[in-house]
Design an enzyme around this catalytic site. Sequence first.
Site, PDB file in Angstrom:
ATOM      1  N   HIS A   1       6.897  -5.750   1.757  1.00 17.87           N
ATOM      2  CA  HIS A   1       6.221  -5.678   0.465  1.00 17.87           C
ATOM      3  C   HIS A   1       6.042  -4.209   0.098  1.00 17.87           C
ATOM      4  O   HIS A   1       5.991  -3.335   0.963  1.00 17.87           O
ATOM      5  CB  HIS A   1       4.856  -6.355   0.544  1.00 17.87           C
ATOM      6  CG  HIS A   1       4.921  -7.838   0.712  1.00 17.87           C
ATOM      7  ND1 HIS A   1       3.832  -8.649   0.488  1.00 17.87           N
ATOM      8  CD2 HIS A   1       5.925  -8.662   1.090  1.00 17.87           C
ATOM      9  CE1 HIS A   1       4.158  -9.902   0.702  1.00 17.87           C
ATOM     10  NE2 HIS A   1       5.434  -9.939   1.080  1.00 17.87           N
TER      11      HIS A   1
ATOM     12  N   GLU B   1       3.526  -2.446  -0.773  1.00 22.13           N
ATOM     13  CA  GLU B   1       2.396  -1.768  -0.140  1.00 22.13           C
ATOM     14  C   GLU B   1       2.693  -1.420   1.318  1.00 22.13           C
ATOM     15  O   GLU B   1       2.379  -0.313   1.776  1.00 22.13           O
ATOM     16  CB  GLU B   1       1.130  -2.646  -0.200  1.00 22.13           C
ATOM     17  CG  GLU B   1       0.670  -2.970  -1.600  1.00 22.13           C
ATOM     18  CD  GLU B   1       1.239  -4.275  -2.155  1.00 22.13           C
ATOM     19  OE1 GLU B   1       0.626  -4.828  -3.078  1.00 22.13           O
ATOM     20  OE2 GLU B   1       2.296  -4.732  -1.657  1.00 22.13           O
TER      21      GLU B   1
ATOM     22  N   CYS C   1      -0.935  -7.376   2.991  1.00 19.69           N
ATOM     23  CA  CYS C   1      -0.973  -5.999   2.498  1.00 19.69           C
ATOM     24  C   CYS C   1      -2.389  -5.442   2.497  1.00 19.69           C
ATOM     25  O   CYS C   1      -2.604  -4.278   2.818  1.00 19.69           O
ATOM     26  CB  CYS C   1      -0.351  -5.922   1.109  1.00 19.69           C
ATOM     27  SG  CYS C   1       1.437  -6.259   1.135  1.00 19.69           S
TER      28      CYS C   1
ATOM     29  N   CYS D   1      -1.546  -8.840  -1.325  1.00 21.25           N
ATOM     30  CA  CYS D   1      -1.689 -10.119  -0.636  1.00 21.25           C
ATOM     31  C   CYS D   1      -2.528  -9.887   0.625  1.00 21.25           C
ATOM     32  O   CYS D   1      -2.802  -8.746   1.010  1.00 21.25           O
ATOM     33  CB  CYS D   1      -0.311 -10.683  -0.299  1.00 21.25           C
ATOM     34  SG  CYS D   1       0.541  -9.795   1.032  1.00 21.25           S
TER      35      CYS D   1
END
Length: 156
Positions: free
Chosen positions: A52, A54, A85, A82
């Site tokens: 992801h 992040e 993250c 999420c």
Amino acid sequence: MDDAVYMKKAIEKAMLGIKKGQSPFGACIVKNGKVAALEHNRVWEKGDPTAHAEVVAIKAAAKKLKTIDLSGCTIYSTCEPCPMCFSACHWARISKIVYGTRIEDAKKIGFHEFPIHDSTLKDIGRSHIDIRGDFLRDESMELFDIWSSRRDKKKY
């Protein structure tokens, strides 16, 4: 430090990711007014469901700053991080999260999200991360609109 400048960098990076066939997410990590990392989602590129924006940005910032302690850093994310993250931000000791769209927005367009807000995770984990949501929300929502209209989009 102007939050809008850094969020716009994350939005631009997410747009670049969309053009490369990635999902519509971007992140920018800043420390002392300097960009430490600017990344987009790389899940499909790396074949890694944890890539992801992040997480990729945290890894890049830790490498650039030569430390896993990212205290004093702010992460600008085009979408509310999420749970994975947010946890990575917590473990990296990131001081502040600024995000655009909400986790429900990502879920509405088909992403496989847990509908758990960062504020809930912060409370449960007694985290000290400062959270600012809905920042440049409309601009971040445009990323979802652009991505949703693509025929070559991939979801995970």
